[in-house]
Design a protein around this motif. Structure first.
Motif, mmCIF file in Angstrom:
data_model
loop_
_atom_site.group_PDB
_atom_site.id
_atom_site.type_symbol
_atom_site.label_atom_id
_atom_site.label_comp_id
_atom_site.label_asym_id
_atom_site.label_seq_id
_atom_site.Cartn_x
_atom_site.Cartn_y
_atom_site.Cartn_z
ATOM 1 N N LYS A 43 -102.600 -43.203 -73.250
ATOM 2 C CA LYS A 43 -101.181 -43.345 -73.608
ATOM 3 C C LYS A 43 -100.853 -44.745 -74.139
ATOM 4 C CE LYS A 43 -99.841 -39.935 -70.185
ATOM 5 N NZ LYS A 43 -100.888 -39.893 -69.175
ATOM 6 N N ASP A 44 -99.722 -44.753 -74.872
ATOM 7 C CA ASP A 44 -99.174 -46.031 -75.376
ATOM 8 C C ASP A 44 -100.217 -46.880 -76.095
ATOM 9 O OD1 ASP A 44 -96.804 -45.292 -74.121
ATOM 10 O OD2 ASP A 44 -97.457 -46.208 -72.229
ATOM 11 N N ILE A 45 -100.961 -46.240 -76.911
ATOM 12 C CA ILE A 45 -101.990 -47.000 -77.641
ATOM 13 C C ILE A 45 -101.707 -46.915 -79.135
ATOM 14 C CG2 ILE A 45 -103.653 -45.054 -77.757
ATOM 15 C CD1 ILE A 45 -105.867 -47.202 -77.238
ATOM 16 N N LYS A 46 -101.768 -48.046 -79.778
ATOM 17 C CA LYS A 46 -101.548 -48.078 -81.234
ATOM 18 C C LYS A 46 -102.902 -48.376 -81.862
ATOM 19 C CE LYS A 46 -98.563 -48.904 -84.888
ATOM 20 N NZ LYS A 46 -99.532 -48.343 -85.816
ATOM 21 N N LEU A 47 -103.552 -47.294 -82.328
ATOM 22 C CA LEU A 47 -104.919 -47.442 -82.827
ATOM 23 C C LEU A 47 -104.927 -48.045 -84.229
ATOM 24 C CD1 LEU A 47 -106.173 -43.977 -81.603
ATOM 25 C CD2 LEU A 47 -106.936 -46.183 -80.716
ATOM 26 N N PRO A 48 -105.814 -48.988 -84.476
ATOM 27 C CA PRO A 48 -105.884 -49.589 -85.821
ATOM 28 C C PRO A 48 -106.323 -48.535 -86.847
ATOM 29 C CG PRO A 48 -107.205 -50.821 -84.232
ATOM 30 C CD PRO A 48 -106.821 -49.546 -83.575
ATOM 31 N N ASP A 49 -105.793 -48.639 -88.048
ATOM 32 C CA ASP A 49 -106.176 -47.628 -89.035
ATOM 33 C C ASP A 49 -107.176 -48.171 -90.050
ATOM 34 O OD1 ASP A 49 -104.376 -49.287 -90.116
ATOM 35 O OD2 ASP A 49 -102.775 -47.792 -90.383
ATOM 36 N N GLU A 50 -107.687 -49.339 -89.784
ATOM 37 C CA GLU A 50 -108.649 -49.934 -90.709
ATOM 38 C C GLU A 50 -110.062 -49.782 -90.131
ATOM 39 O OE1 GLU A 50 -109.191 -54.310 -92.535
ATOM 40 O OE2 GLU A 50 -107.129 -53.782 -91.967
ATOM 41 N N GLU A 51 -111.005 -49.498 -90.957
ATOM 42 C CA GLU A 51 -112.367 -49.276 -90.466
ATOM 43 C C GLU A 51 -112.969 -50.578 -89.906
ATOM 44 O OE1 GLU A 51 -114.894 -47.172 -93.188
ATOM 45 O OE2 GLU A 51 -116.670 -47.598 -91.977
ATOM 46 N N GLY A 52 -113.656 -50.435 -88.787
ATOM 47 C CA GLY A 52 -114.314 -51.609 -88.192
ATOM 48 C C GLY A 52 -113.407 -52.417 -87.289
ATOM 49 N N ILE A 53 -112.133 -51.978 -87.171
ATOM 50 C CA ILE A 53 -111.237 -52.699 -86.257
ATOM 51 C C ILE A 53 -110.971 -51.795 -85.053
ATOM 52 C CG2 ILE A 53 -108.983 -53.784 -85.950
ATOM 53 C CD1 ILE A 53 -109.052 -54.604 -88.817
ATOM 54 N N VAL A 54 -111.147 -52.345 -83.888
ATOM 55 C CA VAL A 54 -111.007 -51.537 -82.664
ATOM 56 C C VAL A 54 -110.095 -52.238 -81.662
ATOM 57 C CG1 VAL A 54 -113.308 -50.516 -82.866
ATOM 58 C CG2 VAL A 54 -113.031 -52.662 -81.621
ATOM 59 N N LEU A 55 -109.611 -51.430 -80.718
ATOM 60 C CA LEU A 55 -108.915 -52.030 -79.583
ATOM 61 C C LEU A 55 -109.945 -52.158 -78.473
ATOM 62 C CD1 LEU A 55 -105.490 -50.159 -79.352
ATOM 63 C CD2 LEU A 55 -106.043 -52.270 -80.550
ATOM 64 N N ILE A 56 -109.842 -53.208 -77.698
ATOM 65 C CA ILE A 56 -110.769 -53.338 -76.567
ATOM 66 C C ILE A 56 -109.969 -53.261 -75.268
ATOM 67 C CG2 ILE A 56 -112.418 -54.699 -77.906
ATOM 68 C CD1 ILE A 56 -111.518 -57.163 -76.327
ATOM 69 N N SER A 57 -110.639 -52.799 -74.222
ATOM 70 C CA SER A 57 -109.936 -52.682 -72.936
ATOM 71 C C SER A 57 -109.674 -54.086 -72.375
ATOM 72 C CB SER A 57 -110.761 -51.877 -71.945
ATOM 73 O OG SER A 57 -111.914 -52.599 -71.583
ATOM 74 N N SER A 58 -108.612 -54.182 -71.574
ATOM 75 C CA SER A 58 -108.269 -55.505 -71.033
ATOM 76 C C SER A 58 -109.380 -56.032 -70.126
ATOM 77 C CB SER A 58 -106.943 -55.446 -70.288
ATOM 78 O OG SER A 58 -106.952 -54.402 -69.350
ATOM 79 N N GLY A 59 -110.131 -55.116 -69.473
ATOM 80 C CA GLY A 59 -111.253 -55.534 -68.631
ATOM 81 C C GLY A 59 -112.320 -56.228 -69.462
ATOM 82 N N PHE A 60 -112.636 -55.644 -70.623
ATOM 83 C CA PHE A 60 -113.626 -56.198 -71.545
ATOM 84 C C PHE A 60 -113.154 -57.581 -72.030
ATOM 85 C CE2 PHE A 60 -116.009 -55.151 -75.813
ATOM 86 C CZ PHE A 60 -116.985 -56.079 -75.469
ATOM 87 N N ALA A 61 -111.872 -57.627 -72.398
ATOM 88 C CA ALA A 61 -111.313 -58.877 -72.921
ATOM 89 C C ALA A 61 -111.370 -59.974 -71.860
ATOM 90 C CB ALA A 61 -109.874 -58.652 -73.363
ATOM 91 N N GLU A 62 -111.045 -59.603 -70.613
ATOM 92 C CA GLU A 62 -110.991 -60.615 -69.551
ATOM 93 C C GLU A 62 -112.388 -61.138 -69.219
ATOM 94 O OE1 GLU A 62 -108.926 -59.357 -66.010
ATOM 95 O OE2 GLU A 62 -109.175 -61.306 -65.071
ATOM 96 N N LYS A 63 -113.342 -60.210 -69.076
ATOM 97 C CA LYS A 63 -114.681 -60.642 -68.676
ATOM 98 C C LYS A 63 -115.324 -61.559 -69.719
ATOM 99 C CE LYS A 63 -119.149 -59.241 -66.929
ATOM 100 N NZ LYS A 63 -119.972 -58.197 -66.358
ATOM 101 N N TYR A 64 -115.182 -61.201 -70.994
ATOM 102 C CA TYR A 64 -115.849 -61.984 -72.027
ATOM 103 C C TYR A 64 -114.887 -62.892 -72.793
ATOM 104 C CZ TYR A 64 -120.033 -59.491 -70.901
ATOM 105 O OH TYR A 64 -121.122 -59.021 -70.219
ATOM 106 N N GLU A 65 -113.693 -63.024 -72.239
ATOM 107 C CA GLU A 65 -112.676 -63.905 -72.815
ATOM 108 C C GLU A 65 -112.510 -63.644 -74.310
ATOM 109 O OE1 GLU A 65 -113.262 -67.987 -71.359
ATOM 110 O OE2 GLU A 65 -114.311 -67.041 -69.687
ATOM 111 N N LEU A 66 -112.350 -62.367 -74.631
ATOM 112 C CA LEU A 66 -112.175 -61.969 -76.030
ATOM 113 C C LEU A 66 -110.690 -61.870 -76.352
ATOM 114 C CD1 LEU A 66 -114.879 -59.141 -76.139
ATOM 115 C CD2 LEU A 66 -115.030 -61.392 -77.236
ATOM 116 N N LYS A 67 -110.372 -62.130 -77.608
ATOM 117 C CA LYS A 67 -108.971 -62.012 -78.022
ATOM 118 C C LYS A 67 -108.902 -61.363 -79.399
ATOM 119 C CE LYS A 67 -108.998 -66.798 -79.526
ATOM 120 N NZ LYS A 67 -110.442 -66.873 -79.540
ATOM 121 N N LYS A 68 -107.687 -61.032 -79.771
ATOM 122 C CA LYS A 68 -107.476 -60.384 -81.070
ATOM 123 C C LYS A 68 -108.074 -61.248 -82.179
ATOM 124 C CE LYS A 68 -103.818 -58.461 -83.896
ATOM 125 N NZ LYS A 68 -102.395 -58.219 -84.072
ATOM 126 N N GLY A 69 -108.781 -60.605 -83.077
ATOM 127 C CA GLY A 69 -109.362 -61.331 -84.198
ATOM 128 C C GLY A 69 -110.837 -61.675 -83.986
#
Lengths: 749, 232
Positions: free
Chosen positions: A505-531
């Motif tokens: 739910k409440d997900i705005k999926l990117p419509d461009e190829e090769g661009i993905v959303l990552i889970s907040s758990g993934f982002a937190e563990k590896y300190e990833l951010k948009k871009g």
């Protein structure tokens, strides 16, 4: 006349240390306890850790643990087997069948191993006929299963004749990609060949373990290519990547570093406590030392005298601490390990490294600090002792204070006067708070993780299919899923989901190829951010995918990436209508079970928190208790030291007409202010340190538990500290009451 | 009499080793008088001063200060008595090492509901230049002045001085004695001073000689010498 002369008189100071011990028993008992418990706690851990690690390491040879294994969708074709043997790989058949013995409890049955991955019988006997089975000891313990009980494997019941530990399953990981092992819901078992056939072959997995041929080098890149090219590979794990084998050893090593760090933090604090209390003792005995030095006692004699008690306290604490470690603490740690892992039998080994680390080095540190402090102080000339001017600096100026009330300034002066002692207290409080955060914060962290799973669960049932299958269950939604590897060590779930999914739910999926959303758990563990750009590899393939992070989706409990299904199929080169799973809130019953690879339910997702709770449940309160002991002992030692040091002033104040409460209050309130401020203001630092350590230790674990500490912890920890101080305060108030008026008068004489 | 001491007895130790330090001490002091207690070491003068100060208890006898009866008072009441009525000056000053001169004087002021103005007192004591120094930065005489300031700031009824010049040189001793004399003249406190310096008796209104725990004689000076004229 010569004959009647008395012999040389022994040093009269030798009798004094017993009196000093008696007069200041509180201080020495506290120091003794502090050291004994620390040495006992850590040496016990290291001895247990070392003994078990040795048993574990020796197990590789003793039980002939595999160098790796792989699973195929079918029994190995002869040509493939030959190709592998040409690469110096000697294969051993290790087929197994996973059978549910009750809801959510799975037993993986193997045939009795004779050559590779041999087992260790912990209790009972091995199966002798097709109706008998031995199961994992820890699983049996966790589920109250005993020898003589019966379990159903396939269609038939089997008698449990023994409990074993399988050398290749010291950590009970069902799948190598699981975030955590699970000794409550998953077990391994051994049956005879006939017993294996009797289970039926509904869930058979064609697994082959291999051994490297002695003296031969294996080109694993080539082996992997051969297996991948076969097209029937479903699983491939080398020993070094096999969590069921390696996790236990890694965990043992990891804990060791943590415990040694804990020991040295405590020892450094202890060394300063010894240093500060020694300094205080010299200050209190200044005139006596001056008189002795003036009478001809050498610096060396006084040094030996003042060093005697610390040396004795430290040595006795070291001996008793080690005994406590070998006899008491070791058992706790061994039980903890046996409660987490399916370990084989072990022997307690003398650990000289532990003795060096927990006893020799700490003794040297503490005595060196005490020695240096004494040397520094005792090198002052006797006159300075007689005048109580124990400073090298020429007549220090008083610090200028704001125009506060007299009492506030007085307290501030006490704090300035005892700044070294208070600095030790502050550092000690910070470290004890860190331990308390760890001891008390891990359970809520795991509970929060569990709650996150419950709150953010995508669907009640997540089906992963082996092949396309249709369902008429209302609400079931198709999706794609694939496990990819990040940085060679982390499994990432790649999801392809429907736009405006009813489940994600409440997900705005990117419509461009090769661009993905990552889970907040993934982002937190590896300190990833948009871009950011991430590179993901196929787990059992050669392809690499470079993707761009288009945003973060609030899904803390898993490491995953999300994209639109069509986009997924493009990225992974699948057909437009490809899917391999269903999300559903209702159980799907109209799909043939053989087409379902796995079903993920809430229970599967909460395994990690359950297992962590199980493994660390026993040791976490010990950290909490140890932290509280540190609080109490540190507070007692330093608050008492300040009262002792100022007992003449307290006596003087009483003579002038101050009540015990007023006189003692000046000093105890000063300490109380420092304690409360330290408890409150060092807590963010302790928390920061905890965060750094948490991220560091979690890097080695698959998956991620969101770092979370509840707000109440930040109220509870200072409260515990304050309550501890309150009891110390009561104890010291009694001491202040007993400071007699004669004390000041005696000192004057 | 403002201060009345009757039949005070005090001993230390038990059985054979018991020593009677004070034996039936009787004397009285009028309000505002300077009373000097003279005697050699071991005569019991400091013990007597401590009993009057409520620091030690007597085995028998009675002490009356104004309307207060000291013997039999509980510790809390004794503390209150010292707080309300007494100022103490010691031979070795007993200042608090980490407080400044001014703060050491405030230690006494805190105990009074109506302390003397501190800055005036510091100036009077000749300590204005040193008020922000800590004890080890000033001389023995200045430390004793600070100690007097600590005792005087609450303008006590009785000022107990235990060998106040014992640790000081001749000229500083005279300065201190003059200060005590000035304080007595200005504030009218009753002063009880213990000393073994026979010359000091000349500045007293009343002189009590103690010997071996007993009062040998009490002498009332008809004419006193000024402290600055004392010689020894």
């Amino acid at each position: 006349m010569e004959g009647s002369r008395q012999g040389r008189i022994k040093n009269p100071l030798r009798r004094r240390w017993i009196r000093e011990l008696r007069d200041d028993k509180g201080k020495y008992i506290a120091l003794f306890l502090f050291l004994t418990l620390t040495i006992g706690f850590v040496s016990g851990f290291l001895v247990a850790d070392n003994s078990m690690k040795k048993a574990y390491d020796d197990g590789f040879e003793k039980y002939n643990i595999e160098d790796g294994h792989f699973s195929l969708a079918m029994p190995i074709p002869d040509d493939l087997k030959k190709d592998l043997e040409n690469e110096n790989i000697k294969l051993t058949e290790q087929f197994y069948q996973d059978e549910d013995i009750s809801k959510n409890k799975t037993v993986r049955a193997f045939k009795i191993r004779k050559k590779v991955n041999k087992s260790c019988l912990m209790e009972g006997r091995m199966p002798k006929n097709e109706k008998e089975v031995v199961i994992d000891r820890l699983f049996a313990e966790n589920n109250g299963i005993e020898i003589g009980h019966r379990i159903k494997l396939g269609y038939f019941k089997y008698n449990i004749t023994g409990l074993v530990a399988l050398s290749d399953y010291s950590a009970l990981f069902r799948n190598n990609s699981d975030m955590m092992f699970n000794a409550t819901n998953f077990s391994v078992a051994l049956v005879t060949e006939d017993g294996f056939n009797r289970i039926g072959f509904k869930n058979i997995v064609f697994q082959y373990a291999w051994e490297e041929q002695p003296g031969e080098n294996v080109d694993y890149k080539k082996v992997e290519d051969i297996l991948k090219d076969s097209g029937i590979l479903t699983d491939y794990v080398r020993q070094k990547d096999n969590q069921a084998i390696m996790f236990t050893g890694d965990d043992m090593g990891g804990d060791k570093a943590m415990f040694i760090m804990l020991l040295y933090i405590v020892i450094v604090i202890m060394a300063f406590v010894f240093g500060v209390t020694t300094k205080s003792l010299i200050e209190q005995e200044s005139t006596t030392i001056g008189a002795l030095r003036a009478s001809g006692f050498t610096k060396g004699e006084l040094l030996a005298h003042y060093l005697k008690l610390p040396v004795m306290v430290v040595l006795i604490a070291a001996i008793i601490g080690n005994l406590l470690g070998y006899l008491g603490m070791k058992r706790i740690v061994v039980n903890m390990y046996f409660h987490s892992y399916s370990l084989t039998t072990y022997k307690t080994l003398w650990n000289s490294e532990a003795f060096l680390l927990t006893t020799v080095i700490p003794i040297i540190i503490i005595l060196l600090v005490t020695f240096l402090m004494l040397v520094r102080m005792l090198s002052l000339p006797p006159l300075q002792f007689l005048r109580k001017e124990l400073t090298r600096k020429k007549k220090k100026r008083a610090a200028r204070l704001p125009n506060w009330s007299f009492m506030r300034r007085f307290r501030l002066r006490v704090i300035i006067q005892n700044r070294l002692g208070y600095a030790v207290l502050i550092v000690g409080i910070m470290m004890a708070s860190l331990l308390l955060i760890f001891g008390m914060g891990m359970k809520p962290l795991m509970d929060s993780f569990r709650a996150d799973i419950e709150n953010t669960q995508i669907a009640k049932y997540q089906y992963v299919l082996k092949a396309k299958a249709k369902t008429d269950v209302k609400g079931a939604e198709k999706y794609c899923v694939n496990t990819l590897n990040y940085q060679g060590k982390e499994d990432i779930m790649a999801y392809g989901i429907k736009e405006e999914s009813a489940y994600v739910k409440d997900i705005k999926l990117p419509d461009e190829e090769g661009i993905v959303l990552i889970s907040s758990g993934f982002a937190e563990k590896y300190e990833l951010k948009k871009g950011d750009r991430i590179k993901l590899n196929e787990t059992y393939g050669k392809n690499e995918y470079e993707l761009k992070v288009g945003g973060i989706y609030e899904y803390p409990p898993a490491l995953s990436i999300f994209m639109e299904r069509g986009m997924y199929n493009k990225v992974f080169d699948e057909k437009d209508d490809y899917y391999n799973g269903y999300f559903s809130d209702k159980k799907i019953k109209d799909i043939d079970e053989r087409l379902i690879a796995s079903t993920i339910t809430l229970k599967d997702m909460t395994l990690i928190s359950d297992q962590l709770n199980d493994s660390f449940g026993a040791i976490l309160p010990m950290f909490g208790a140890f932290a509280i002991i540190i609080y109490v002992l540190l507070l007692y030692l330093l608050a008492k030291m300040i009262i002792d040091k100022n007992s003449q002033n307290i006596s003087m104040l009483k003579i002038l007409g101050y009540t015990s409460r007023e006189a003692g209050g000046i000093y105890s309130k000063a300490t109380a202010i420092v304690v409360v401020c330290a408890l409150i203001f060092t807590l963010p630092l302790s928390e920061r340190l905890m965060r750094v350590l948490y991220f560091y230790f979690m890097k080695d674990i698959n998956g991620w538990l969101t770092y979370y500490l509840p707000a109440w912890l930040f109220v509870l920890i200072p409260t515990i500290g304050i309550v501890c101080y309150f009891f110390i305060h009561l104890l010291l108030t009694k001491k202040v009451r007993h400071v007699g008026l004669a004390h000041a008068l005696r000192s004057m004489e | 009499m403002y201060l009345e001491v009757k039949g005070i007895r005090k001993g230390f130790g038990e059985g054979d080793s018991r020593v009677e330090v004070l034996k039936d001490i009787d004397f009285g002091v009028e309000k505002g008088e300077i009373c000097v207690m003279l005697g050699p070491s071991g005569s019991g003068k400091s013990t007597l001063l401590n009993i009057v100060g409520g620091i030690e208890s007597a085995d028998a006898g009675a002490i009356k200060v104004g309307a207060d009866e000291l013997v039999g008072m509980k510790e809390k009441d004794l503390s209150s008595y010292r707080r309300r009525h007494l100022g103490y000056i010691f031979q070795s000053y007993n200042l608090i090492g980490n407080l400044t001169v001014k703060e050491n004087i405030e230690v006494g002021g805190y105990l009074s509901d109506n302390p003397l103005p501190i800055d005036d007192l510091i100036k009077k004591l000749g300590l204005w230049e040193h008020k922000d120094k800590i004890p080890n930065q000033i001389s023995g005489g200045q430390q004793q002045r600070t100690s007097i300031g600590r005792a005087m700031i609450k303008n006590p009824d009785i000022l107990l001085c235990d060998e106040p010049t014992g640790a000081l040189d001749y000229s500083t001793s005279k300065e201190i004695l003059k200060l005590i004399e000035d304080v007595n003249a200005e504030y009218g406190n009753t002063i009880l001073m213990v000393t073994h310096n026979d010359a000091i008796k000349q500045m007293a209104d009343r002189v009590i000689r103690l010997h071996d725990g007993a009062v040998r004689d009490v002498q009332v000076n008809e004419s006193k010498m000024r402290a600055e004229d004392l010689e020894w």
